[in-house]
Design an enzyme around this catalytic site. Structure first.
Site, PDB file in Angstrom:
ATOM      1  N   ASN A   1      -0.599  -9.327   5.057  1.00 43.91           N
ATOM      2  CA  ASN A   1      -0.514  -7.883   5.214  1.00 43.91           C
ATOM      3  C   ASN A   1      -0.389  -7.215   3.848  1.00 43.91           C
ATOM      4  O   ASN A   1      -0.261  -7.890   2.823  1.00 43.91           O
ATOM      5  CB  ASN A   1       0.687  -7.536   6.120  1.00 43.91           C
ATOM      6  CG  ASN A   1       0.515  -6.205   6.821  1.00 43.91           C
ATOM      7  OD1 ASN A   1      -0.383  -5.422   6.521  1.00 43.91           O
ATOM      8  ND2 ASN A   1       1.387  -5.946   7.782  1.00 43.91           N
TER       9      ASN A   1
ATOM     10  N   GLN B   1       0.806  -1.219   0.000  1.00 47.62           N
ATOM     11  CA  GLN B   1       0.000   0.000   0.000  1.00 47.62           C
ATOM     12  C   GLN B   1       0.840   1.270   0.000  1.00 47.62           C
ATOM     13  O   GLN B   1       0.309   2.358  -0.214  1.00 47.62           O
ATOM     14  CB  GLN B   1      -0.951  -0.002   1.198  1.00 47.62           C
ATOM     15  CG  GLN B   1      -0.242   0.156   2.531  1.00 47.62           C
ATOM     16  CD  GLN B   1      -1.170   0.014   3.719  1.00 47.62           C
ATOM     17  OE1 GLN B   1      -1.696  -1.054   3.988  1.00 47.62           O
ATOM     18  NE2 GLN B   1      -1.359   1.106   4.439  1.00 47.62           N
TER      19      GLN B   1
ATOM     20  N   CYS C   1      -5.041   0.535   3.771  1.00 51.75           N
ATOM     21  CA  CYS C   1      -5.102  -0.884   4.148  1.00 51.75           C
ATOM     22  C   CYS C   1      -6.516  -1.434   4.017  1.00 51.75           C
ATOM     23  O   CYS C   1      -6.707  -2.595   3.656  1.00 51.75           O
ATOM     24  CB  CYS C   1      -4.591  -1.081   5.568  1.00 51.75           C
ATOM     25  SG  CYS C   1      -5.493  -0.118   6.814  1.00 51.75           S
TER      26      CYS C   1
ATOM     27  N   HIS D   1      -5.607  -1.018  11.692  1.00 50.06           N
ATOM     28  CA  HIS D   1      -5.018  -1.577  10.477  1.00 50.06           C
ATOM     29  C   HIS D   1      -5.862  -2.759  10.001  1.00 50.06           C
ATOM     30  O   HIS D   1      -6.242  -3.614  10.795  1.00 50.06           O
ATOM     31  CB  HIS D   1      -3.578  -2.024  10.757  1.00 50.06           C
ATOM     32  CG  HIS D   1      -2.838  -2.510   9.552  1.00 50.06           C
ATOM     33  ND1 HIS D   1      -2.758  -1.775   8.390  1.00 50.06           N
ATOM     34  CD2 HIS D   1      -2.161  -3.659   9.326  1.00 50.06           C
ATOM     35  CE1 HIS D   1      -2.032  -2.466   7.496  1.00 50.06           C
ATOM     36  NE2 HIS D   1      -1.672  -3.612   8.046  1.00 50.06           N
TER      37      HIS D   1
END
Length: 187
Positions: A171, A13, A19, A153
């Site tokens: 992630n 990102q 996110c 997040h």
């Protein structure tokens, strides 16, 4: 037992707090991969630039409704820029979700069993965590730090390992973070 669901390659990102868009695309990409066997690359930029909720690089929430209507756009038509740009609405929307739902409710933390069942049924699930400096510094092993703080997040849970007592977390910070972009994190 251990189980790995369905997920697509790690993305990055960059410095934009998007996110939420990566998590939204990640769980739908996992669902598409599970149901069709095809790996697709959906456009986070489309969600970032075209959402009508005011979400941008300073954060947002899962926008799975955009995949129900009007549908998902491919990365190739609206590549990731890392900032909120003019909405490119002319892209084809080849993937549409029939529906989506919460595991539990929008404000609860579901049971471990319920999250496992959702990963098994749908491929992976979008979730939120608290990413502090310890989380950011993760390199390998099972992350077990617990902080009583609000989630900040969004990530994708793509599997689990009962021997570790941990989720496999995907992630959106590139392959240089964690275990090539993945983490083991305690249930």
């Amino acid at each position: 037992t251990a189980y790995t669901g369905y997920y697509t390659p790690i993305k990055n990102q960059g410095s934009c707090g998007s996110c939420w868009a990566f998590s939204t695309c990640g769980s739908f990409e996992g669902a598409i991969k599970k149901s069709t066997g095809t790996t697709v690359d959906l456009s986070e930029q489309y969600l970032l630039s075209c959402n009508t909720s005011g979400y941008g690089c300073n954060g947002g929430w899962f926008v799975l409704n955009m995949f129900v209507s009007p549908g998902a756009v491919l990365e190739s038509c609206s590549p990731y820029l890392g900032y909120k740009s003019t909405c490119k609405s002319s892209c084809a929307k080849p993937y549409k979700a029939r529906s989506w739902g919460y595991v539990g409710s929008s404000s609860s933390v579901p049971s471990t069993a319920a999250i496992k069942q959702a990963i098994y049924n749908y491929g992976s699930v979008s979730a939120a965590v608290y990413a502090d400096s310890y989380f950011q510094a993760y390199t390998t092993g099972t992350f077990s730090r617990c902080t009583n703080a609000q989630p900040n997040h969004a990530i994708v849970l793509v599997g689990w390992d009962d021997a570790k007592g941990a989720w496999r977390l995907k992630n959106s910070w590139g392959t240089g973070w964690g275990e090539s972009g993945l983490m083991w994190i305690k249930y």
